[in-house]
Design an enzyme around this catalytic site. Sequence first.
Site, PDB file in Angstrom:
ATOM      1  N   GLY A 189       8.259  14.604   1.417  1.00 22.78           N
ATOM      2  CA  GLY A 189       9.427  15.392   1.770  1.00 22.78           C
ATOM      3  C   GLY A 189      10.550  14.622   2.431  1.00 22.78           C
ATOM      4  O   GLY A 189      11.653  15.153   2.584  1.00 22.78           O
ATOM      5  N   ASP A 190      10.319  13.357   2.806  1.00 23.43           N
ATOM      6  CA  ASP A 190      11.385  12.563   3.427  1.00 23.43           C
ATOM      7  C   ASP A 190      11.075  11.076   3.251  1.00 23.43           C
ATOM      8  O   ASP A 190      10.962  10.334   4.226  1.00 23.43           O
ATOM      9  CB  ASP A 190      11.532  12.910   4.911  1.00 23.43           C
ATOM     10  CG  ASP A 190      12.768  12.266   5.539  1.00 23.43           C
ATOM     11  OD1 ASP A 190      13.621  11.759   4.796  1.00 23.43           O
ATOM     12  OD2 ASP A 190      12.866  12.262   6.778  1.00 23.43           O
ATOM     13  N   LEU A 191      10.968  10.641   1.996  1.00 24.60           N
ATOM     14  CA  LEU A 191      10.627   9.246   1.724  1.00 24.60           C
ATOM     15  C   LEU A 191      11.863   8.358   1.815  1.00 24.60           C
ATOM     16  O   LEU A 191      12.119   7.536   0.921  1.00 24.60           O
ATOM     17  CB  LEU A 191       9.984   9.102   0.339  1.00 24.60           C
ATOM     18  CG  LEU A 191       8.492   9.398   0.219  1.00 24.60           C
ATOM     19  CD1 LEU A 191       8.004   9.076  -1.183  1.00 24.60           C
ATOM     20  CD2 LEU A 191       7.678   8.636   1.254  1.00 24.60           C
ATOM     21  N   GLY A 192      12.632   8.504   2.878  1.00 27.09           N
ATOM     22  CA  GLY A 192      13.753   7.615   3.112  1.00 27.09           C
ATOM     23  C   GLY A 192      13.269   6.221   3.459  1.00 27.09           C
ATOM     24  O   GLY A 192      12.119   6.019   3.882  1.00 27.09           O
ATOM     25  N   ASN A 195      11.290   5.386   6.610  1.00 25.38           N
ATOM     26  CA  ASN A 195       9.959   5.954   6.818  1.00 25.38           C
ATOM     27  C   ASN A 195       8.852   5.195   6.091  1.00 25.38           C
ATOM     28  O   ASN A 195       7.696   5.611   6.130  1.00 25.38           O
ATOM     29  CB  ASN A 195       9.940   7.423   6.384  1.00 25.38           C
ATOM     30  CG  ASN A 195      10.678   8.304   7.362  1.00 25.38           C
ATOM     31  OD1 ASN A 195      10.764   8.001   8.549  1.00 25.38           O
ATOM     32  ND2 ASN A 195      11.232   9.406   6.870  1.00 25.38           N
TER      33      ASN A 195
END
Length: 287
Positions: A189-192, A195
Site C-alpha cells: 500500500g505504500d511501496l515508496g 520504505n
Amino acid sequence: MSIRTTHRALLSRLLPDDKPDDLAVRQGQFHTVVIGSDRVVCLPRTQAAAARLPERAAVLHALAGLDLGFRTPEPLLQGGADGADEEPFLVLSRIHGEPLEADALNNAQVAGAVAAQFATLLADLARAGTDEAVRAVLPQASQDRWNRFAENVRAELFVLMSGRGRLRAEQELAALDSLPCLTRAVVHGDLGAENLLWEWTHGLPRLAGVLDWDDVTLNDPAEDLAAIDAGYGGDLLERVLALGNWPDDGLATRIAAIRGTFALQQALYAVRDDDDKELAEGLADYR
C-alpha cells in the site's frame, strides 16, 4: 528544539545502548522515526497517528509470522497509546540498509537486479494472499473503497482547490469508476522508495527489508505496481512487468488510474491529521 532534546529521557530509556545526540531522526508522513543501533522508536506526529499505534503493532505482529522472503519490522514495545500519562511510542526492531539513491538505476545491471527483486517481492506477496491463515488476519479492501475515496476528496479537498484543480481531480476520480475490487494478494500500500531498504553486495543492491506497513490489505497488486512507478520511474516498472507472470486483465489501466490518486491520497490523509506541510505538498498541482 530537536526531538533528541524534547524527548531525551524517553529516548534514553527506550534506546539505552545509544547516545541521544548520535541518533538519526527521520520525518515521515505520520511519525517521527528515531533510529538506534538495533531498535527504532516511532513517535506519532498527530493524535490520529497515535490512535493508530495499536493497530499498527497488531499488523506487524501478523507479518512477522509470514515467510515473505524479506524482513519486516517487529514490534518490541508500545506505550502511551492507551491514555497513559506518557508520550505515545512504538519500538520496532531495526532493519539495516538504505533507500536507493536516485541515480542508482542509471546503471543497467543495478536496474535489472532491482527489477528482479521487485518481481520476487510481489510474487511473494501474491502467494501470501492465497494463504488462508494470512487472509484471516489482514483486512480486505472494501468493495466501495474508491467510491468513498472520491466522495471524501470532493467533500474535504475541493474547497481547498482552484477551479482548474477541481477539474483535474474530477478527471482522476472518474478513472476510478471502472476499477474492480480485487483481494487476491497482500498489498503493502505504500511501496515508496523510502520504505525499501537495500544493502550492497559485489556492486549490486540486495533488498534487506520493507518498512511502513500501515496500509497493508488484501487488495489489487496494481497498487504496489503504481507505487513502483511513482517511486522509481516508468522504466523500472516496465522491467518489473516484463519479469512477472501478470494476467492480461487490464492491469496497465488499473496502474495508471491508481497512480493518478497518489497526491490526492496524501492530501486527504494530511487534512485529517492536521498536517499542513503534507497537505500543501499533496495539493500543489490543484491550487
